[in-house]
Design a protein around this motif. Structure first.
Motif, PDB file in Angstrom:
ATOM      1  N   LEU A  87       0.858  -1.187   0.000  1.00  0.00           N
ATOM      2  CA  LEU A  87       0.000   0.000   0.000  1.00  0.00           C
ATOM      3  C   LEU A  87       0.889   1.230   0.000  1.00  0.00           C
ATOM      4  O   LEU A  87       1.855   1.287   0.755  1.00  0.00           O
ATOM      5  N   VAL A  88       0.572   2.188  -0.860  1.00  0.00           N
ATOM      6  CA  VAL A  88       1.340   3.424  -0.927  1.00  0.00           C
ATOM      7  C   VAL A  88       0.396   4.612  -0.868  1.00  0.00           C
ATOM      8  O   VAL A  88      -0.651   4.615  -1.506  1.00  0.00           O
ATOM      9  N   GLY A  89       0.782   5.612  -0.086  1.00  0.00           N
ATOM     10  CA  GLY A  89      -0.018   6.826   0.023  1.00  0.00           C
ATOM     11  C   GLY A  89       0.403   7.843  -1.020  1.00  0.00           C
ATOM     12  O   GLY A  89       1.584   7.977  -1.342  1.00  0.00           O
ATOM     13  N   THR A  90      -0.581   8.550  -1.554  1.00  0.00           N
ATOM     14  CA  THR A  90      -0.316   9.629  -2.496  1.00  0.00           C
ATOM     15  C   THR A  90      -1.262  10.780  -2.212  1.00  0.00           C
ATOM     16  O   THR A  90      -2.392  10.570  -1.770  1.00  0.00           O
ATOM     17  N   ASP A  91      -0.772  11.990  -2.465  1.00  0.00           N
ATOM     18  CA  ASP A  91      -1.633  13.169  -2.360  1.00  0.00           C
ATOM     19  C   ASP A  91      -1.694  13.909  -3.691  1.00  0.00           C
ATOM     20  O   ASP A  91      -2.193  15.019  -3.765  1.00  0.00           O
ATOM     21  N   GLY A  92      -1.169  13.288  -4.727  1.00  0.00           N
ATOM     22  CA  GLY A  92      -1.177  13.901  -6.049  1.00  0.00           C
ATOM     23  C   GLY A  92       0.029  14.771  -6.327  1.00  0.00           C
ATOM     24  O   GLY A  92       0.164  15.321  -7.417  1.00  0.00           O
TER      25      GLY A  92
ATOM     26  N   ARG B  34      -4.900  -5.878   4.373  1.00  0.00           N
ATOM     27  CA  ARG B  34      -3.887  -6.821   4.864  1.00  0.00           C
ATOM     28  C   ARG B  34      -2.547  -6.597   4.163  1.00  0.00           C
ATOM     29  O   ARG B  34      -1.897  -7.534   3.688  1.00  0.00           O
ATOM     30  N   ALA B  35      -2.165  -5.335   4.104  1.00  0.00           N
ATOM     31  CA  ALA B  35      -0.897  -4.973   3.467  1.00  0.00           C
ATOM     32  C   ALA B  35       0.273  -5.521   4.268  1.00  0.00           C
ATOM     33  O   ALA B  35       0.270  -5.493   5.498  1.00  0.00           O
ATOM     34  N   ASP B  36       1.265  -6.026   3.556  1.00  0.00           N
ATOM     35  CA  ASP B  36       2.511  -6.483   4.164  1.00  0.00           C
ATOM     36  C   ASP B  36       3.507  -5.332   4.276  1.00  0.00           C
ATOM     37  O   ASP B  36       4.435  -5.381   5.062  1.00  0.00           O
ATOM     38  N   LEU B  37       3.301  -4.318   3.420  1.00  0.00           N
ATOM     39  CA  LEU B  37       4.209  -3.184   3.368  1.00  0.00           C
ATOM     40  C   LEU B  37       3.416  -1.921   3.095  1.00  0.00           C
ATOM     41  O   LEU B  37       2.571  -1.889   2.196  1.00  0.00           O
ATOM     42  N   LEU B  38       3.704  -0.884   3.864  1.00  0.00           N
ATOM     43  CA  LEU B  38       3.104   0.432   3.659  1.00  0.00           C
ATOM     44  C   LEU B  38       4.237   1.378   3.246  1.00  0.00           C
ATOM     45  O   LEU B  38       5.250   1.459   3.938  1.00  0.00           O
ATOM     46  N   VAL B  39       4.069   2.051   2.114  1.00  0.00           N
ATOM     47  CA  VAL B  39       5.105   2.922   1.564  1.00  0.00           C
ATOM     48  C   VAL B  39       4.627   4.366   1.619  1.00  0.00           C
ATOM     49  O   VAL B  39       3.505   4.672   1.217  1.00  0.00           O
ATOM     50  N   VAL B  40       5.492   5.246   2.123  1.00  0.00           N
ATOM     51  CA  VAL B  40       5.217   6.686   2.139  1.00  0.00           C
ATOM     52  C   VAL B  40       6.493   7.416   1.744  1.00  0.00           C
ATOM     53  O   VAL B  40       7.590   6.881   1.859  1.00  0.00           O
ATOM     54  N   GLY B  41       6.327   8.656   1.298  1.00  0.00           N
ATOM     55  CA  GLY B  41       7.472   9.503   1.010  1.00  0.00           C
ATOM     56  C   GLY B  41       7.982  10.147   2.285  1.00  0.00           C
ATOM     57  O   GLY B  41       7.295  10.174   3.302  1.00  0.00           O
ATOM     58  N   ASN B  42       9.193  10.694   2.222  1.00  0.00           N
ATOM     59  CA  ASN B  42       9.800  11.287   3.412  1.00  0.00           C
ATOM     60  C   ASN B  42       9.384  12.730   3.646  1.00  0.00           C
ATOM     61  O   ASN B  42       9.823  13.352   4.604  1.00  0.00           O
TER      62      ASN B  42
ATOM     63  N   HIS C  93       5.126   4.549  13.364  1.00  0.00           N
ATOM     64  CA  HIS C  93       4.838   4.164  14.742  1.00  0.00           C
ATOM     65  C   HIS C  93       3.528   3.398  14.885  1.00  0.00           C
ATOM     66  O   HIS C  93       3.374   2.608  15.820  1.00  0.00           O
ATOM     67  N   ARG C  94       2.590   3.621  13.972  1.00  0.00           N
ATOM     68  CA  ARG C  94       1.253   3.038  14.148  1.00  0.00           C
ATOM     69  C   ARG C  94       0.942   1.840  13.266  1.00  0.00           C
ATOM     70  O   ARG C  94       0.041   1.064  13.599  1.00  0.00           O
ATOM     71  N   ALA C  95       1.639   1.678  12.164  1.00  0.00           N
ATOM     72  CA  ALA C  95       1.303   0.595  11.235  1.00  0.00           C
ATOM     73  C   ALA C  95       1.669  -0.764  11.828  1.00  0.00           C
ATOM     74  O   ALA C  95       2.670  -0.904  12.529  1.00  0.00           O
ATOM     75  N   ALA C  96       0.847  -1.749  11.518  1.00  0.00           N
ATOM     76  CA  ALA C  96       1.078  -3.114  12.004  1.00  0.00           C
ATOM     77  C   ALA C  96       1.838  -3.946  10.967  1.00  0.00           C
ATOM     78  O   ALA C  96       1.901  -5.166  11.085  1.00  0.00           O
ATOM     79  N   CYS C  97       2.401  -3.285   9.959  1.00  0.00           N
ATOM     80  CA  CYS C  97       3.147  -3.980   8.915  1.00  0.00           C
ATOM     81  C   CYS C  97       4.469  -3.250   8.700  1.00  0.00           C
ATOM     82  O   CYS C  97       4.724  -2.214   9.317  1.00  0.00           O
ATOM     83  N   ASP C  98       5.295  -3.785   7.822  1.00  0.00           N
ATOM     84  CA  ASP C  98       6.539  -3.106   7.478  1.00  0.00           C
ATOM     85  C   ASP C  98       6.222  -1.752   6.857  1.00  0.00           C
ATOM     86  O   ASP C  98       5.196  -1.594   6.179  1.00  0.00           O
ATOM     87  N   VAL C  99       7.097  -0.786   7.092  1.00  0.00           N
ATOM     88  CA  VAL C  99       6.944   0.552   6.523  1.00  0.00           C
ATOM     89  C   VAL C  99       8.228   0.900   5.776  1.00  0.00           C
ATOM     90  O   VAL C  99       9.326   0.740   6.327  1.00  0.00           O
ATOM     91  N   LEU C 100       8.076   1.363   4.558  1.00  0.00           N
ATOM     92  CA  LEU C 100       9.196   1.840   3.763  1.00  0.00           C
ATOM     93  C   LEU C 100       9.007   3.329   3.534  1.00  0.00           C
ATOM     94  O   LEU C 100       7.969   3.758   3.005  1.00  0.00           O
TER      95      LEU C 100
END
Length: 151
Positions: A7-12, A108-116, A136-143
């Protein structure tokens, strides 16, 4: 370890599309489903009225989930260009951190991706940033993808 759902977050924004491309490349390499997520907040009534006055029939483009849906469609183009083939779009009303953590659990994401973006700003250090809070809050790996120059 292989990722089945990324799963990856985007704001456009351009920087968020760099995170989308990184997540899409990883999803393509592992055969994972890529969930593109965008949070949005409802417009205040005064903003909605002002938009309707200024934009007339086009006011729908800035209300409700339409801006988030537009960001997700653009992000899909970046994801496909980076090799992702199984792409799911998810726009949800709420705070970005809450939405990303909730969608990661729901899909049920195994990985959550966000920008810095926000990690190196004064506001980010004092108030917390989306990448910091998600980590701090995700229950999966974070990149956290380096998408900005940190200034």
């Amino acid at each position: 370890m292989t990722y089945r759902t990324v799963l990856v977050g985007t704001d456009g924004s351009a920087s968020s599309f760099r995170a989308v491309s990184a997540a899409a490349s990883l999803a393509a390499a592992t055969g994972a489903t890529l969930v593109l997520a965008c949070a949005y907040l409802p417009m205040r009534e005064s903003e909605r009225v002002a938009a309707a006055d200024r934009l007339g029939d086009l006011a729908y483009k800035v209300s409700g989930s339409t801006p988030a849906d537009d960001a997700l469609r653009a992000a899909r183009g970046h994801a496909v260009a980076a090799g992702a083939s199984d792409v799911v779009l998810a726009a949800e009303q709420g705070d970005a951190v809450d939405v990303l953590v909730s969608l990661a659990a729901r899909h049920r994401a195994d990985l959550l991706v966000v920008g810095n973006r926000g990690l190196n700003s004064l506001a980010g250090r004092l108030l917390g940033s989306v990448p910091s809070a998600v980590s701090h809050r995700a229950a999966c790996d974070v990149l956290i993808v380096h998408t900005t120059d940190g200034r």
